[in-house]
Motif scaffolding. Structure first.
Motif, short mmCIF file in Angstrom:
data_model
loop_
_atom_site.label_atom_id
_atom_site.label_comp_id
_atom_site.label_asym_id
_atom_site.label_seq_id
_atom_site.Cartn_x
_atom_site.Cartn_y
_atom_site.Cartn_z
N SER A 110 -2.94 12.21 -0.05
CA SER A 110 -2.07 11.50 0.62
C SER A 110 -3.38 10.49 0.85
N GLU A 111 -4.50 10.60 1.69
CA GLU A 111 -5.81 9.89 2.24
C GLU A 111 -6.13 9.24 0.55
N VAL A 123 1.25 -0.92 0.24
CA VAL A 123 0.25 -0.20 -0.03
C VAL A 123 1.02 1.24 -0.25
N GLY A 124 2.34 1.07 0.60
CA GLY A 124 2.56 2.58 1.06
C GLY A 124 3.77 2.86 -0.53
N PHE A 154 7.54 14.10 -1.49
CA PHE A 154 6.14 13.56 -1.06
C PHE A 154 6.96 12.66 -1.59
N PHE A 212 9.61 10.22 -0.95
CA PHE A 212 9.40 10.02 -0.02
C PHE A 212 8.93 8.73 0.33
N PHE A 213 7.33 9.18 -0.19
CA PHE A 213 6.49 7.88 0.29
C PHE A 213 7.58 6.65 -0.69
N ALA A 261 -0.10 17.80 0.95
CA ALA A 261 -0.01 16.37 1.06
C ALA A 261 -0.91 15.51 1.71
N GLY A 262 -1.53 15.87 2.84
CA GLY A 262 -2.08 15.24 3.59
C GLY A 262 -3.32 14.48 3.02
N VAL A 273 -3.46 6.44 -0.93
CA VAL A 273 -3.33 4.94 -0.26
C VAL A 273 -4.63 4.63 0.08
N SER A 282 0.85 3.47 -3.09
CA SER A 282 0.58 5.43 -3.17
C SER A 282 1.49 6.02 -2.99
N GLY A 283 2.59 6.26 -2.91
CA GLY A 283 3.40 6.77 -3.54
C GLY A 283 3.45 6.43 -4.72
#
Lengths: 113, 137, 490, 768
Positions: free
Chosen positions: C467-468, C318-319, C388, C391-392, C463-464, C471, C322-323
């Motif tokens: 990114s939801e 998932v990580g 981001f 980073f992800f 980004a918050g 994800v 999603s990234g």
């Protein structure tokens, strides 16, 4: 027949690839047309072969079991038309390319010039 | 290429081909044929005409430009999906009505036929557009 | 009903634009309006998916797996919104850059053809239908890339057309073989059958054909040649539109196929894809470093960054996914933005060649800012979205235990920074050459680039929430059962 | 007030800055300094609470999907650094307002400076590794923009690039390290990290995480062998050097080491790595400064040396060492800020920074001279400046180092002697000595330019004079933050007669002696440098970049070579390899040859198509090729008819005719065939072609021979008439079941037609 058709498809693909690797731009287009043919045949053969029973409903008992699979045919029809459009475009593109650059040698396409 | 024979042939062939193409179009739902084949025939009728009389004259005689024909075809194909919505069905669901429902003959019309008509026009438009451009060149 | 709109609305717009092709002013404003409508529709879809889960529609009411299914999951919805937003920007930007000849030759209607194909590819749940949308997209792109017909464009488009044609042939051959093996075309049904059967003989050959086809479209190593050979040839809005959309469709499809169809040999595919990803990102970025044409630098970067997205796929957590999705959105926006800024550079100075450019930082702070924001985003500088995304992905990579590819991804970031700074140093900081042209900038183009730059910044700042969404999208990719059940109504 | 508000205010100010120039002029600096000064006062106000051992934290939701918050963590260490950053920053802004008077684009410059300040404060107050990283990278970017401020000079661009790449490399490593660090903890919050540091130390991720984080810290803090970007960065205007390259940015690495000491420190690895890098950097930096003549470069190298000292002290990790590190950090920031600002003043007044071209300045600017000399006294570690206390502590720490203390002590002794030497040299050569002919008479710097240096020196002096009341409260909590459980040592100026004092005296004596014999020493150092450090590191760096570019150019030529058919060849070859591997590893193909299934007429058709194909391939004329092409098309049509594809056959014929017409119309404009390729190329291509053809053949065999249960088309057969009212199932599929495909298909046609139309009509040559 499957085996023979498979060979035929192989030959068509091979010929197409060979033509695509030539330097002459005309052969390039020929190669594209061959690719289209080979693929139509591939769709046809891979979907299963049925002799002499086109998929028209005539209210004959048991026809549905014997009938050729209509779906690959529909797909091929779509694919033929699409490749007609694209190939026609490629033909005109090549024509335009020649009339602008006056060459049919693909090696002169180098972008690093 | 001003051939008299060709001109006569083209003049007489054109209406024939147009009618034939329409027949092929309608028949296509049950017998071999359909919008694509019909469209090609329609296009062929005008290409033949253009070969005999030249593109410009043909264009005039049709009054509708190939580009517009293509557009109309696309629009028809698109519009054929809409009646379903009015009936509360999903887009492009086939909706049918029957005329003259006699015992031996019936004329069934439905949105899939309209769709096929769109295909027919688009193909004809495309064919004439391409051929006319090339012939003019 | 809504899932079909992103496909048929562009067709409708295209038809309208075909009929009105002589009224250029109308075309400009109508196109803009049309893209705004498309964006609204996409946003509505996104919200719908967010609230009610995966949305499906059976074309013509024929039930799955017989009819064509349209499926919008979170991934599709995110892609739709991003693409249509990019289209808005391009439509604002275009008038100053596409000359009248090209505009009346069908630039606008064909752009909508492209959007139709792209959206169709995102939405459809049927393999053959996917092929059709691919062809709609490709044919439009063929026309757009050759539109105007300069010698350079023709050179580029011959490569572009041929290689993509070959890829399409692989694609459709794969479909034929898959149908012969399974008797179905519906992606969910196919995935269901694969899972039910456990093993379908001879599947791998067809899957490999698909992989090759999508690798070509996505520009993966070693299939990317068409991209740098052609992307620098058409007018910049066309390049920007391509950069923002085309390769990502290939990536999107890869995500979809991997998620649905890879059940057996998962380890092979994972390592294979990771290797390809590593090579793609490294080789792309190294080639970018050697270039001096802004468009070529950016084109090679597309390749490199596609590698990042595929890396996320290869991780298949998932990580990681999603990234990759976040990265994809970022990349579509930032990359388009850099191309548009490059176009402004050209308008101001009359060249894309770094050796001939200079002094733009002093000459036009605004122009500098409009390039600096997306460039730093691509280089992964926080708090811009590129950071981001990276980073992800790094987080996903390390957490999945794939250290090598993650290390490569980190290192490639440095080279990316290098090429962005190279453009900056040469075009903006270097002393202005004396013979340079001092062109006037188009206001619409500035507005469009600015709008996109703002979007880039916002994507970073928010980004918050974003990114939801990614994800959630990744969760749906990693759990294909959700997709299968939604389509088949199980 | 909240730390978030302070940061936002600073960011806002930095965005605003470029637009203020018109309204504020040179006074901008004074006005800009208000916010940092307010922040300084605010942090000062926190000191009492901090000294009671309180820690302020704020958390804001940031990336909830990843469980990452944007958080602040303010303890003694943060406050000490913030005070330095904001306090010195305020003076720098005032200084820069006047210093940059004649420069263009001053507004942007001020903006970058404030942006940098905000990022630096951000780094030191962050409570989360990721938050730290965000601000960390912002310091790199803002320093890039500042170093490249004189961007029309190639040196400035090069230096900026060099600094960005080195620190950027470190930044990426750092990000990797942080992510690794976060894995065992499952979180990036400092509070989580501090609460149970054993988690990472017992994990096998400790080593990679440590190495990556150290790479980040060492590059930022210019540790050998990454030290060279710092002297290069002297291309920046003096306010930048004074701020970034002495007092703040380079300290970010030190800060990070200090911050993470409770988490990562205490292991042998940490101790040795830090000590080795630190002691090397300390000595090399000092040594390289001997031969410099550019005032700013001298200071830059001495900064490198000081940074090495700090790393060494943190690595040593004893109570004395940590105390010494914090005190020395303070000492160094204060004197180095002053010295750089003074270097700027001197350059402004005399037009040069070359100390050989300076001299006798004392009589022109006595006040400024005294300020600078006091700073130099602090650098030399002579009482009563704070520098003396710092140096005493360092000696104390080194002599108690857990390992190799003799070696470290001697290296430290040499380094300090060099510092004394440098101080004397700068004092005597600049302010006294031979006076060159100045273009215009040097004079005292104006108030804004001397204010900063003056205050910093005064602070240093007071801290030195009253260490217990002033320096202790500032630093004690910072020390505890670095090493929980350690106490701050009671600072005093006078320690009594002991070994350390002896060392100090010896250091000064050696420095004085060295100054006396400066000419032979400098020429000896130059000779040694020429022999062993022939290449300056930054030149090596740029040469590496050149090689890198040459490599990438070659690679591009090799891959993106421009030859279309080799692109295609690559695609085909790679595709063949990949598919063949799949076939090879896949299920076996069972081939059943059934000759009864092969009607002769169809076999003949197949043979005809193959023959036509071959003749099309080898044809020497286009006509033959086209005829062969149509034979193939019609042959395929026959196959379609034979196998129940009626619609297909009709369409195929029509399309084939159309295609031939098109091909004839278009292609006969092209010139005749020319044979381009030789036999070798043909053989190679034939091989590739047979590879592709071969795998397609196998795939078809596989697909065609597998029996499918219930293909979806069964449904079409069943419901074509009953539900879609059509007997021609193929057509019903096209216009109803899968009408959406057809919609796409006609769209393709329309687009292709439009494309052809426009390509033919649009013959004009168009640029762009």
């Amino acid at each position: 027949m499957l085996f023979l058709f498979a060979i035929l498809i192989g030959v068509l693909y091979g010929a197409a690839v060979y033509l695509l690797l030539r330097r002459n731009i005309f052969k390039l287009v020929l190669g594209l047309i061959f690719l289209g043919h080979a693929t139509n045949l591939l769709l046809f053969v891979a979907g299963g072969l049925t002799r002499g029973f086109p998929s028209f409903l005539r209210d004959i008992p048991g026809e549905v079991e014997k009938m050729a699979d209509p779906l690959p045919q529909a797909l091929i029809l779509t694919a033929i038309v699409i490749s007609l459009g694209v190939t026609a475009f490629a033909l005109v593109l090549v024509y335009r390319f020649y009339s602008v650059t006056k060459t049919v040698d693909l090696d002169e396409l180098s972008e690093n010039e | 290429m001003e051939s008299v024979i060709l001109q006569i042939a083209a003049r007489h062939m054109r209406p024939l081909l147009v009618i034939l193409s329409l027949v092929v179009l309608y028949r296509g739902h049950n017998e071999p044929g359909g919008g694509f084949i019909g469209g090609l025939m329609l296009g062929a009728a005008y290409i033949l005409y253009a070969m005999a009389f030249g593109v410009e004259k043909t264009q005039k005689s049709i009054r509708i430009s190939p580009v517009a024909l293509t557009g109309i075809g696309l629009l028809l194909a698109l519009v054929s999906g809409l009646p379903a919505l009015m009936e509360g069905h999903l887009f492009m669901t086939g909706e049918w009505t029957t005329f003259f429902s006699g015992s031996s003959f019936e004329l069934k019309l439905g949105t899939p036929l309209l769709f096929d008509l769109g295909v027919y026009f688009t193909v004809a438009g495309m064919l004439t557009l391409v051929m006319f451009s090339i012939m003019e060149e | 009903m809504i899932p079909v709109l992103p496909i048929i609305l562009p067709l409708l717009f295209m038809v309208v634009l075909i009929f009105t092709r002589r009224w250029l002013a109308f075309q400009q404003y109508f196109s803009l309006l049309a893209t705004v409508v498309l964006t609204l529709v996409s946003v509505i879809l996104l919200l719908d998916v967010q609230q009610n889960g995966i949305a499906t529609l059976q074309m013509g009411s024929w039930p799955a797996p017989y009819g064509i299914s349209l499926v919008v999951d979170m991934l599709s919805a995110i892609m739709l919104v991003t693409v249509s937003f990019i289209a808005i920007v391009i439509m604002i930007y275009s008038p100053g850059f596409i000359d009248k000849g090209r505009q009346s030759a069908g630039y606008y209607p064909i752009s909508f053809g492209l959007l139709m194909g792209v959206n169709g590819a995102f939405i459809t749940g049927d393999i053959f239908n996917l092929y059709v949308w691919y062809e709609v997209m490709l044919t439009s792109s063929f026309v757009l890339i050759a539109l105007g017909g300069s010698a350079e464009q023709l050179r580029g488009s011959i490569k572009y057309v041929t290689i993509n044609f070959v890829a399409s042939i692989f694609f459709v051959a794969g479909i034929g073989i898959l149908y012969g093996l399974t008797g179905t075309l519906n992606m969910a049904d196919l995935a269901f059958k694969i899972r039910a059967a456990g093993h379908i003989p001879h599947m791998n050959g067809a899957l490999m054909l698909f992989f090759i086809a999508f690798s070509v479209k996505a520009g993966l190593f070693p299939f990317f040649f068409w991209l740098p050979a052609s992307y620098h040839t058409p007018p910049i809005p066309i390049t920007a539109l391509f950069a923002g959309t085309l390769t990502k469709v290939g990536i999107y499809t890869m995500f979809r196929f991997y998620s649905l169809f890879i059940v057996e040999n998962a380890l092979f595919w994972k390592s294979f894809i990771l290797i390809i990803a590593g090579l793609t990102m490294t080789i792309g970025v190294l080639m970018a470093a050697s270039q001096f044409d802004i468009r070529k630098i950016l084109s090679f970067h597309i390749i490199s960054q596609v590698g990042y997205m595929v890396m996320g796929l290869g991780l298949f957590t998932v990580g990681g996914i999603s990234g990759a999705i976040y990265f994809m959105v970022h990349n579509m926006l930032s990359k388009t933005n850099t191309f548009l800024a490059g176009g402004l550079v050209y308008q101001r100075s009359g060249s894309y060649d770094l050796k001939k450019l200079g002094g733009l930082y002093k000459a036009s702070p605004l122009l500098a800012l409009l390039f600096f924001v997306p460039a730093m985003s691509l280089a992964g500088i926080p708090p811009l979205p590129g950071f981001f995304g990276k980073f992800f992905l790094i987080k996903g990579g390390f957490e999945a235990g794939d250290y090598l590819i993650t290390a490569v991804a980190i290192l490639v970031g440095l080279f990316t920074l290098f090429s962005m700074v190279k453009i900056w140093n040469e075009a903006y900081w270097k002393k202005e050459p004396e013979e340079i042209k001092k062109g006037k900038l188009s206001r619409r183009a500035i507005a469009a680039t600015g709008l996109l730059a703002i979007a880039v910044v916002l994507l970073g700042l928010f980004a918050g929430p974003v990114s939801e969404l990614t994800v959630e999208a990744a969760r749906q990719v990693v759990l294909p059962e959700l997709y299968i059940n939604a389509v088949l109504g199980l | 007030m909240n730390i978030g508000i302070l940061l936002l205010a600073l960011l806002f100010l930095s965005v605003l800055a470029p637009f203020t120039r018109r309204y504020l002029g040179n006074a901008a600096g004074w006005i800009f300094a208000i916010i940092p000064f307010a922040g300084f006062v605010w942090f000062l106000g926190m000191l009492p609470e901090i000294n009671r051992g309180e820690v302020f934290t704020h958390r804001y939701s940031w990336l909830p999907a990843y469980g990452i918050d944007f958080s602040f963590y303010i303890d003694g260490l943060s406050v000490l650094f913030s005070l330095l950053v904001l306090g010195i920053g305020a003076f720098i802004l005032i200084y820069a307002g006047y210093y940059m008077k004649t420069y263009p684009m001053k507004g942007r410059f001020m903006g970058y400076l404030v942006l940098f300040m905000a990022s630096m404060v951000g780094v030191v107050v962050s409570g989360n590794l990721i938050t730290i990283f965000v601000f960390w990278e912002l310091t790199s970017i803002s320093s890039y923009l500042l170093i490249g401020y004189n961007h029309e000079k190639p040196e400035a661009r090069g230096a900026a690039l060099q600094a960005l790449l080195i620190t950027g490399f470190g930044g990426l490593a750092l990000l990797g390290g942080f992510v690794l660090l976060g894995i065992p903890f499952g979180d990036y919050e400092l509070t989580t990290l501090f609460s149970n540091p054993e988690v990472i130390k017992s994990s096998n991720l400790y080593l990679p995480a440590l190495l990556l984080i150290l790479a980040g810290a060492f590059t930022k803090s210019a540790q050998f062998p990454f030290h060279f970007w710092l002297p290069g960065a002297m291309a920046a205007p003096s306010p930048v050097s004074a701020y970034l390259h002495s007092a703040t940015m380079v300290k970010a690495g030190i800060f990070l080491l200090a911050r993470l000491n409770p988490v990562l420190g205490g292991t042998e690895l940490w101790h040795y790595l830090l000590s080795i890098f630190g002691v090397t950097t300390m000595f090399v930096g000092a040594w390289l400064s001997i031969t410099q003549t550019d005032l700013k470069r001298i200071l830059a190298y001495s900064t490198v040396s000081a940074l090495g000292t700090l790393v060494l002290l943190i690595g040593t990790g004893t109570e004395y060492a940590i105390n010494a590190a914090i005190i020395f950090l303070l000492v160094h920031a204060l004197y180095k800020g002053t010295l750089f600002m003074m270097a700027g003043n001197i350059e402004k007044n005399t037009g040069t920074r070359d100390i050989n071209k300076l001299g006798g300045l004392f009589k022109y600017m006595p006040f400024a001279a005294i300020v600078m000399i006091l700073a130099l006294v602090s650098m030399a570690g002579i009482p009563p400046m704070l520098g003396f206390i710092g140096k005493e502590l360092i000696y104390e720490a080194k002599s108690n180092a857990p390992s190799a203390h003799w070696f470290i002590l001697i290296a430290g002794f040499m380094t300090n002697a060099i510092m004394v030497f440098l101080s004397m040299r700068l004092t005597l050569d600049i302010f006294w000595g031979k006076e060159p002919a100045y273009d215009k008479k040097p004079k005292e710097p104006s108030l804004a330019l001397i204010l900063g240096p003056f205050f910093l020196v005064v602070i240093s002096l007071f801290l030195g004079l009253f260490p217990k009341t002033m320096a202790n409260p500032l630093t004690s909590q910072a020390i505890m933050a670095i090493s929980p459980g350690m106490a701050a040592i009671k600072l005093k100026l006078w320690h009594g007669f002991n070994l350390v004092l002896g060392l100090s005296a010896l250091t000064i004596a050696l420095g004085v002696v060295a100054y006396k014999y400066r000419d032979p020493i400098i020429s000896m150092a130059t000779r040694i440098n020429l022999k062993y450090f022939r290449e300056e590191f930054s030149r090596v760096f740029f040469r590496m970049i050149d090689y890198f570019l040459i490599y990438t150019k070659e690679q591009t030529k090799a891959i993106q070579h421009g030859y279309h058919r080799f692109y295609l060849m690559t695609v085909f070859v790679v595709a063949s390899i990949l598919v063949w591997i799949q076939i090879w590893n896949g299920d076996p193909v069972i081939l059943e040859l059934n000759f009864r299934d092969m009607p002769l007429n169809l076999v003949a058709v197949v043979a005809l198509i193959i023959a036509a194909t071959i003749s099309a391939v080898v044809a020497h004329s286009r006509v033959v090729a086209l005829i062969a092409m149509s034979v193939i098309g019609f042959g395929i049509t026959i196959i379609f008819i034979a196998y129940s594809g009626v619609d297909l056959a009709i369409t195929m014929v029509l399309v084939e005719i159309l295609m031939v017409i098109l091909a004839m119309a278009v292609l006969f404009y092209l010139p005749k065939y020319v044979k381009y390729s030789g036999t070798g190329a043909r053989m190679r291509d034939a091989l590739i072609a047979s590879l592709v053809g071969g795998f397609m053949m196998v795939l078809v065999l596989q697909a065609g021979s597998s029996a499918v249960q219930e293909p979806v088309s069964e449904f079409f057969k069943q419901s074509s008439y009953t539900e879609a009212f059509g007997r021609n199932i193929v057509n019903v599929i096209l216009v109803d079941f899968r009408a959406f495909d057809t919609l796409g298909e006609i769209t393709v046609l329309a687009i292709a037609a439009l494309g052809i139309f426009s390509m033919i009509k649009l013959t004009k040559k168009i640029k762009i």
